[in-house]
Design a protein around this motif. Structure first.
Motif, mmCIF file in Angstrom:
data_model
loop_
_atom_site.group_PDB
_atom_site.id
_atom_site.type_symbol
_atom_site.label_atom_id
_atom_site.label_comp_id
_atom_site.label_asym_id
_atom_site.label_seq_id
_atom_site.Cartn_x
_atom_site.Cartn_y
_atom_site.Cartn_z
ATOM 1 N N UNK A 37 0.836 -1.190 0.000
ATOM 2 C CA UNK A 37 0.000 0.000 0.000
ATOM 3 C C UNK A 37 0.877 1.249 0.000
ATOM 4 N N UNK A 38 0.237 2.390 -0.186
ATOM 5 C CA UNK A 38 0.986 3.641 -0.139
ATOM 6 C C UNK A 38 1.640 3.842 1.227
ATOM 7 N N UNK A 39 0.969 3.457 2.293
ATOM 8 C CA UNK A 39 1.580 3.561 3.623
ATOM 9 C C UNK A 39 2.784 2.636 3.752
ATOM 10 N N UNK A 40 2.683 1.445 3.151
ATOM 11 C CA UNK A 40 3.825 0.526 3.163
ATOM 12 C C UNK A 40 5.021 1.145 2.454
ATOM 13 N N UNK A 41 4.755 1.764 1.311
ATOM 14 C CA UNK A 41 5.839 2.367 0.536
ATOM 15 C C UNK A 41 6.454 3.538 1.290
#
Length: 319
Positions: free
Chosen positions: A279-283
């Motif tokens: 996800x964007x948060x993971x990235x």
């Protein structure tokens, strides 16, 4: 993060489309835009557009190859970009790879370390307005002087993989450009740079795949890993980093001409180390890990099959 960069082009857009995109890049929170050279626009053209349309952005080449142009031409290109930029440009230079230099540009890939070192030494003098006569095993210039002195001296960064080039980045460059490595690798390679220059800029291009499903992301990344890490310089780099045993099955297929087999042999674990996925948060968390490891300018490069989704993901990852 004080600075965060985005790789241009974001997808496959032509240069004429960049002015309409760069406003969104600034609004997303990016402070920098960086370019590389492959088979479309060269490293300087997109940055010229950026400097004219969004003067608040810092601009940098990552990288301009030293074998594809003469040192004098490199100095002139840097001057032109410097005259359009509000602050110092980042002139990232490097040797590139044997495949690009010899097969695409028809030049000899000889003494890459010496060619980069000698180019730095020539550029330092040229940017000061000297009339430069320079002779070495790799560079011969007789009486060249830039027509004008750059209004802001370009900062010279060195694209470096292994120890000698990393040390050169610290000893004679203003910083280093890192590529194709994990956050853990950053901690391993940075001492070679920072021993000589504790204030060095540390730029790293970070690849993220526009797919939240782990399997789909790996499938998109796998061909890139096989193509890049099977070249001589990157293969030697990852052997040096300790990944030789994990990559040997891929290299064996590649040497045999079995490209499909090489792609299939790329280990999932390697993709998970070298690519930011999820996800964007993971990235964002992955980017932060590189900054914690010592990267001062993370530069996002988004990969994906859908140009609209790639641009959306790129803009969402701004600071």
């Amino acid at each position: 993060m004080r600075r965060i960069g985005l790789t241009l082009p974001i997808g496959e857009e032509p240069l004429g489309a960049l002015p309409g995109i760069l406003g969104d890049v600034v609004a997303a929170g990016y402070t920098d835009v960086w370019t590389s050279e492959l088979t479309a626009a060269d490293a300087f053209a997109p940055l010229t557009v950026a400097a004219l349309s969004q003067p608040g952005l810092r601009v940098g080449t990552s990288i301009a190859g030293v074998f594809a142009r003469s040192p004098a031409l490199l100095a002139m290109q840097a001057l032109g970009l410097a005259e359009l930029s509000a602050g110092p440009v980042r002139l990232g230079i490097g040797a590139s790879s044997q495949n690009m230099v010899t097969r695409w540009h028809g030049a000899e890939f000889e003494r890459p370390y010496s060619r980069v070192r000698d180019t730095i030494r020539f550029l330092r003098r040229a940017f000061e307005g000297e009339r430069v006569t320079f002779a070495s095993d790799t560079v011969r210039v007789d009486g060249f002087r830039l027509g004008r002195t750059p209004p802001h001296r370009p900062r010279i960064l060195v694209a470096a993989l292994r120890e000698r080039m990393l040390r050169l980045a610290g000893e004679e460059g203003d910083g280093v450009i890192l590529n194709w490595l994990s956050a853990g690798d950053v901690r391993a390679v940075l001492p070679f740079v920072l021993d000589a220059n504790p204030a060095a800029e540390v730029v790293a291009r970070l690849f993220t795949v526009c797919a939240e499903d782990a399997g789909a992301a790996r499938d998109l990344a796998r061909p890139l890993v096989a193509a890049y890490l099977s070249t001589g310089v990157y293969g030697a780099y990852h052997r040096w980093l300790g990944r030789g045993p994990a990559l040997e099955p891929m290299w064996r297929c590649w040497r045999a001409g079995d490209r499909r087999g090489a792609v299939a042999a790329v280990p999932d674990s390697l993709i998970d180390e070298l690519f930011l996925t999820g996800t964007e948060d993971d990235v964002r968390a992955g980017i932060a890990a590189y900054v914690d490891a010592g990267v001062t300018v993370p530069v996002v490069s988004v990969i994906g099959a859908d140009p609209v989704a790639v641009r959306r993901r790129a803009l969402a990852l701004g600071a």
